[in-house]
Scaffold this motif. Structure first.
Motif, PDB file in Angstrom:
ATOM      1  N   HIS A   1      -0.222  -9.945   2.005  1.00 41.80           N
ATOM      2  CA  HIS A   1       0.413  -8.791   1.356  1.00 41.80           C
ATOM      3  C   HIS A   1       0.622  -7.665   2.384  1.00 41.80           C
ATOM      4  CE1 HIS A   1       0.867  -5.595  -1.810  1.00 41.80           C
ATOM      5  NE2 HIS A   1       0.269  -4.879  -0.872  1.00 41.80           N
ATOM      6  N   GLU A   2      -0.424  -7.398   3.164  1.00 44.15           N
ATOM      7  CA  GLU A   2      -0.309  -6.348   4.191  1.00 44.15           C
ATOM      8  C   GLU A   2       0.755  -6.699   5.223  1.00 44.15           C
ATOM      9  OE1 GLU A   2      -1.624  -3.618   3.706  1.00 44.15           O
ATOM     10  OE2 GLU A   2      -2.901  -4.279   2.082  1.00 44.15           O
TER      11      GLU A   2
ATOM     12  N   GLU B   1      -5.272   0.076  -2.131  1.00 41.79           N
ATOM     13  CA  GLU B   1      -4.777  -1.287  -1.920  1.00 41.79           C
ATOM     14  C   GLU B   1      -5.630  -2.183  -2.788  1.00 41.79           C
ATOM     15  OE1 GLU B   1      -2.307  -3.624  -1.052  1.00 41.79           O
ATOM     16  OE2 GLU B   1      -2.060  -1.564  -0.417  1.00 41.79           O
TER      17      GLU B   1
ATOM     18  N   MET C   1       0.818  -1.185   0.000  1.00 40.51           N
ATOM     19  CA  MET C   1       0.000   0.000   0.000  1.00 40.51           C
ATOM     20  C   MET C   1       0.856   1.240   0.000  1.00 40.51           C
ATOM     21  SD  MET C   1      -1.183   0.402   3.752  1.00 40.51           S
ATOM     22  CE  MET C   1      -1.399   2.027   3.167  1.00 40.51           C
TER      23      MET C   1
ATOM     24  N   HIS D   1       1.118   1.435  -7.257  1.00 43.05           N
ATOM     25  CA  HIS D   1       1.197  -0.023  -7.269  1.00 43.05           C
ATOM     26  C   HIS D   1       1.585  -0.480  -8.679  1.00 43.05           C
ATOM     27  CE1 HIS D   1      -1.128   0.667  -3.682  1.00 43.05           C
ATOM     28  NE2 HIS D   1      -1.154  -0.614  -3.389  1.00 43.05           N
TER      29      HIS D   1
ATOM     30  N   GLU E   1       5.390  -2.374  -3.057  1.00 45.52           N
ATOM     31  CA  GLU E   1       4.183  -3.166  -3.319  1.00 45.52           C
ATOM     32  C   GLU E   1       4.534  -4.509  -3.944  1.00 45.52           C
ATOM     33  OE1 GLU E   1       1.402  -2.492  -2.136  1.00 45.52           O
ATOM     34  OE2 GLU E   1       1.920  -0.473  -1.461  1.00 45.52           O
TER      35      GLU E   1
ATOM     36  N   HIS F   1       4.143  -5.747   4.186  1.00 45.71           N
ATOM     37  CA  HIS F   1       4.523  -4.355   4.487  1.00 45.71           C
ATOM     38  C   HIS F   1       5.044  -4.245   5.917  1.00 45.71           C
ATOM     39  CE1 HIS F   1       3.213  -2.640   0.769  1.00 45.71           C
ATOM     40  NE2 HIS F   1       1.941  -2.948   0.939  1.00 45.71           N
TER      41      HIS F   1
HETATM   42 ZN   LIG Z   1       0.337  -2.846  -0.434  1.00 42.46          ZN
END
Ligand SMILES: [Zn+2]
Length: 439
Positions: free
Chosen positions: A280-281, A26, A1, A405, A360, A284
């Motif tokens: 995915h989060e 996102e 994100m 992204h 990303e 980060h």
């Molecule tokens: Zn992301």
């Protein structure tokens, strides 16, 4: 994100408190899926990138038009306000009401923000309300839109005044090094801002609560445990009052770190797709992107303010009669500083976007390695594209200036092609230099 983007915006415009409150984009998608049976999915099967609909392409093209308009308008409005002498008249008024420097700043800045908000009201209304409704992307009522606008303005006024006090105090005391001290001084505020944002600011706009689906929450926390994230907090937010689109993001800093899921995402994605988005989060999180984004914001701030420091004196020397002030430390210079910051950000944005895309992509890689859910990831991206009227293969202007992204097409391709080799326990073996291993 795109925390990078969010913080860039925060910093670039921080001087005048024009902090964006919308979470960065996102994986967003919509479309109801029946719960996918976990056992029946062959995660190695590729997913085709769907052709965008005609409506999606119209949305994309008109979106590019609006983007270009906004860039020009973002320069034109402060230019008009400062070169017409209006800013200097506003400062004279503020000085009369506020008495003394402290009060003048405290009156000038909210007045300036109010005037620009009123001038921009029709444009904001069209872009923020009419347009998304016309494309079926928004659920927001007039009342909620107006309330959010007023709340945003209030937050911007408060933050803007605080920042302006610091900035103009430094400009008065150190005309040669103010840009350096301001950038350095912004670091604790950036960290504090990252800490406070999810606790104090975000809940002004929506309701945040614990996840309602306890079973899914357990799966997510299990996944977090495997990703090495301890005591991860997951929040659900009622974004369905605002939008049809779907999103999730990581936010916060130290004790306020959290993963936030929009309720729309939970309604419209299958369980495995939700888990992929969560992974995915978590990428980060695990890869330290929040802190890195704050650091990159600092670098951008430094560069932007240095540009102001070099360019502003020349402008003031040439146009001071028209401007109605002859020093940058005069608070009437606020729109000029904003104008020059915007110019600098136009030049710096491609680098910031490239850095965001890199993060990303790394988070996508992390998600595939953690879950092995290539197909679920790709199908989540397909939903994102079709339901949010995305263009899976945007043109180069979009890519360079706007894409925080990788394109949806690139992300689906990556899900289809990236097959990290796994050991007997199913854990991915680190990829050797030179690219992913084929199975
Ligand atoms: Zn992301």
């Amino acid at each position: 994100m795109a925390k990078v983007l969010r913080w860039c915006a925060a910093i670039a415009l921080v001087v005048f408190g024009m902090i964006g409150t919308a979470p960065a984009e996102e994986p967003r998608a919509a479309a109801s899926t029946s719960a996918e049976a976990v056992e029946t999915i062959d995660e190695s099967e590729p997913v085709a990138v769907p052709e965008p609909s005609e409506k999606a392409m119209t949305y994309y093209r008109t979106g590019m038009g609006w983007w270009a308009f906004n860039r020009v308008w973002g320069l034109a409005l402060p230019a008009l306000i400062v070169f017409s002498g209006f800013s200097s008249r506003l400062r004279t008024l503020a000085a009369r009401v506020g008495r003394g420097w402290f009060g003048t700043v405290a009156v000038f800045l909210p007045l300036y923000l109010l005037v620009t908000a009123l001038i921009e009201l029709p444009i904001d209304y069209y872009q923020g309300f009419v347009r998304p409704h016309a494309y079926g992307l928004s659920n927001q009522s007039h009342a909620k839109w107006l309330t959010d606008l007023a709340l945003g303005l209030g937050v911007n006024m408060a933050v803007g005044v605080l920042i302006a006090w610091g900035l103009y105090a430094l400009l008065r005391r150190s005309p040669r090094r103010w840009w350096l001290y301001t950038a350095l001084g912004s670091i604790p505020f950036l960290l504090a801002g990252a800490f406070v944002m999810p606790i104090w600011i975000d809940p002004l706009f929506n309701d945040f609560g614990p996840m309602k689906d306890k079973e899914l929450e357990r799966s997510i926390l299990d996944l977090a445990g495997r990703a090495g994230i301890e005591s991860g907090r997951v929040f659900e937010v009622d974004k369905s009052v605002d939008t049809e689109t779907v999103n999730a993001y990581v936010t916060g800093f130290l004790g306020s770190k959290r993963i936030v899921l929009w309720d729309t995402l939970l309604k419209r994605l299958g369980e495995r797709e939700v888990l992929f988005v969560m992974a995915h989060e978590m990428g980060h999180y695990a890869l330290g992107h929040v802190l890195r984004s704050i650091l990159s914001s600092f670098v951008l701030t430094l560069a932007g303010l240095y540009f102001v420091h070099r360019a502003a004196p020349a402008v003031i020397a040439r146009f001071h009669a028209r401007l109605g002030f002859d020093r940058l430390s005069d608070v009437a210079s606020a729109p000029l500083i904003l104008l020059l910051v915007q110019v600098a950000m136009l030049a710096l944005n491609p680098a910031a976007m490239a850095y965001s895309r890199h993060q990303e992509h790394e988070a996508d890689r992390f998600a595939i390695e953690l879950t092995g859910m290539n197909r679920s990831g790709a199908s989540a991206f397909v939903k994102l594209q079709t339901q949010n009227l995305g263009n899976p293969r945007p043109g180069w202007v979009y890519k360079i200036f706007r894409a925080s992204h990788p394109s949806i097409g690139e992300r689906i391709d990556f899900c289809n092609n990236y097959r990290p080799r796994r050991d007997s326990a199913g854990r991915p073996i680190a990829e050797p230099p030179g690219g992913p291993l084929e199975d």
